[in-house]
Design an enzyme around this catalytic site. Structure first.
Site, PDB file in Angstrom:
ATOM      1  N   GLY A  56       1.050  -2.684 -10.838  1.00  0.00           N
ATOM      2  CA  GLY A  56       0.786  -3.827 -11.706  1.00  0.00           C
ATOM      3  C   GLY A  56      -0.191  -4.806 -11.090  1.00  0.00           C
ATOM      4  N   ASP A 100       0.432   3.297  -0.530  1.00  0.00           N
ATOM      5  CA  ASP A 100       1.880   3.297  -0.699  1.00  0.00           C
ATOM      6  C   ASP A 100       2.454   4.482   0.076  1.00  0.00           C
ATOM      7  OD1 ASP A 100       3.879   1.680  -2.658  1.00  0.00           O
ATOM      8  OD2 ASP A 100       4.659   3.691  -2.272  1.00  0.00           O
ATOM      9  N   CYS A 149       9.698 -10.120  -3.672  1.00  0.00           N
ATOM     10  CA  CYS A 149      10.469 -10.463  -4.874  1.00  0.00           C
ATOM     11  C   CYS A 149      11.899 -10.768  -4.439  1.00  0.00           C
ATOM     12  CB  CYS A 149      10.417  -9.348  -5.920  1.00  0.00           C
ATOM     13  SG  CYS A 149      10.889  -7.712  -5.328  1.00  0.00           S
TER      14      CYS A 149
END
Length: 425
Positions: A255, A272, A370
């Site tokens: 995103g 990643d 987060c």
């Protein structure tokens, strides 16, 4: 309803056994390929709802049992059914009837009478049972006690709002691809599709009621993406410009990668550690019509994948406890342990140090999580600044944020951002 109850109970049992809800549901989808989309949606709703309110439901169930229930499959079934009876519009008689049938095919098959008695007793004593369950923090807040205590200590004024937000349905927010449209155009398309929405800023639109992406105008054409408003702040804070060499570390599912490329023509590398998750980055970029260099590798070990050229900007969206997105992943509330926070903090510190070496003089690194735990956020950022002489801490100005910390509320999830610039001298 029989299949829905049965499969939702199986998924919940897997979560209570230590598996993530994503893994549990994935296994069910593979085992039951003929499930209709509506059935999948119903199963997900039961799993997510039961886990959001697990503390309340578990406390209620314990009152209804004469002795502990050791048959995990039956326990999971009863919890799902209690959720149905308390939080959905399903007819009580239908919930009980189907639960008895599921019980006859669960475990030893001897739990039919118990399930019938428990659920009927709940219906008779509902108010008293729920009121009693809410007298304990576990039942009232539906979080583990260590998490409740940690939030009270870290956020003495906001802890109740944080826990309450974690037990709600998350908002569905869109990010408008400014290369190909505007908020006004997307708002008009949503209205024409009969979807109520409001603009949060010049790129973000929040739908009044979440819907599948197949109902969102322009999604498959790359005109909009689904991304929480809090997550959308990362690309903005990184302050990219055309021609910059940019690294998106820990990039999946992509995103933020897509958002960065929507803002400017960049030489962007997305890394990643999980090749399968990295494929989701590729899918997102393909939908948006954008390109980046995708590399499988551990962001904390750049020697394994880095080409030696410094980056003008690095987004260090590091692995974390994900406690800021618990309402999207309610299994986190029951799988996470207090020791995990310490382990994540150690991993984050090592990753920050490794990635800082890749920042060009005058370049910037944005540290992002987060999480809502200070050990992963404010404490981590302060420690990095203290041990890194050439790192200049820059202010992070965000509406509703405190020192870069966004706490979950009706408009966004919980995120933390800290921005550093590398001295040129």
């Amino acid at each position: 309803m029989f299949a829905t109850q049965k499969l939702a109970s199986q998924a919940l049992e897997a979560v209570l056994g230590g598996h993530t809800l994503t893994d549990a549901l994935t296994r069910i989808w593979r085992a039951e390929p003929d499930l209709r989309p509506q059935q999948r949606g119903a199963i997900q709703d039961l799993c997510y709802g039961t886990l959001r309110h697990f503390g309340l439901l578990d406390s209620t169930l314990k009152q209804l049992l004469n002795k502990p229930l050791h048959e995990s499959a039956l326990k999971a079934l009863l919890l799902v059914c209690l959720y149905q009876l308390q939080f959905t519009r399903a007819a009580p008689y239908s919930v009980v009837d189907h639960a008895v049938k599921v019980a006859s095919h669960t475990g030893t098959g001897m739990g039919k009478g118990l399930v019938n008695a428990i659920l009927r007793n709940f219906l008779r004593q509902r108010d008293d049972l729920l009121n009693q369950a809410r007298t304990t923090p576990y039942g009232k807040w539906s979080h583990q006690q260590w998490w409740i205590d940690a939030m009270r200590e870290a956020w003495p004024q906001q802890w109740e709002n944080i826990l309450t937000a974690n037990n709600t349905h998350p908002p569905l927010t869109l990010r408008v691809n400014q290369r190909r449209g505007s908020v006004a155009q997307s708002m008009a398309a949503l209205q024409e599709a009969g979807l109520e929405a409001r603009a949060l800023d010049d790129t973000a639109i929040q739908l009044r009621h979440p819907v599948g992406v197949d109902r969102i105008p322009g999604f498959f054409e790359g005109l909009v993406s689904v991304q929480d408003w809090g997550a959308q702040q990362a690309a903005r804070l990184l302050d990219v410009a055309p021609g910059m060499r940019v690294l998106d570390a820990c990039s999946a599912p992509g995103g933020k990668t897509g958002h960065l490329l929507e803002l400017a023509d960049l030489e962007l590398t997305a890394v990643d550690a999980d090749a399968q998750r990295l494929s989701r980055v590729a899918d997102n970029l393909k939908r948006l019509g954008l390109n980046a260099t995708l590399l499988t590798g551990d962001a904390g070990k750049p020697a394994d994948w880095w080409d030696g050229k410094l980056f003008d900007r690095i987004l260090a969206d590091v692995p974390c406890s994900a406690t800021g997105v618990a309402r999207r992943h309610p299994d986190i509330k029951w799988l996470r342990r207090s020791a995990d926070i310490v382990q994540f903090a150690q991993q984050q510190a090592a990753m920050l140090d490794a990635l800082w070496a890749l920042v060009a003089p005058g370049g910037k690194l944005l540290y992002a999580t987060c999480s809502v735990f200070p050990a992963e956020n404010a404490v981590q950022a302060a420690a990095f600044a203290a041990r890194t002489p050439d790192a200049l801490r820059l202010p992070v100005t965000l509406e509703s944020a405190t020192d870069g910390q966004l706490l979950p509320n009706p408009e966004h999830d919980g995120f933390y951002y800290a921005l550093f610039a590398k001295h040129t001298g």
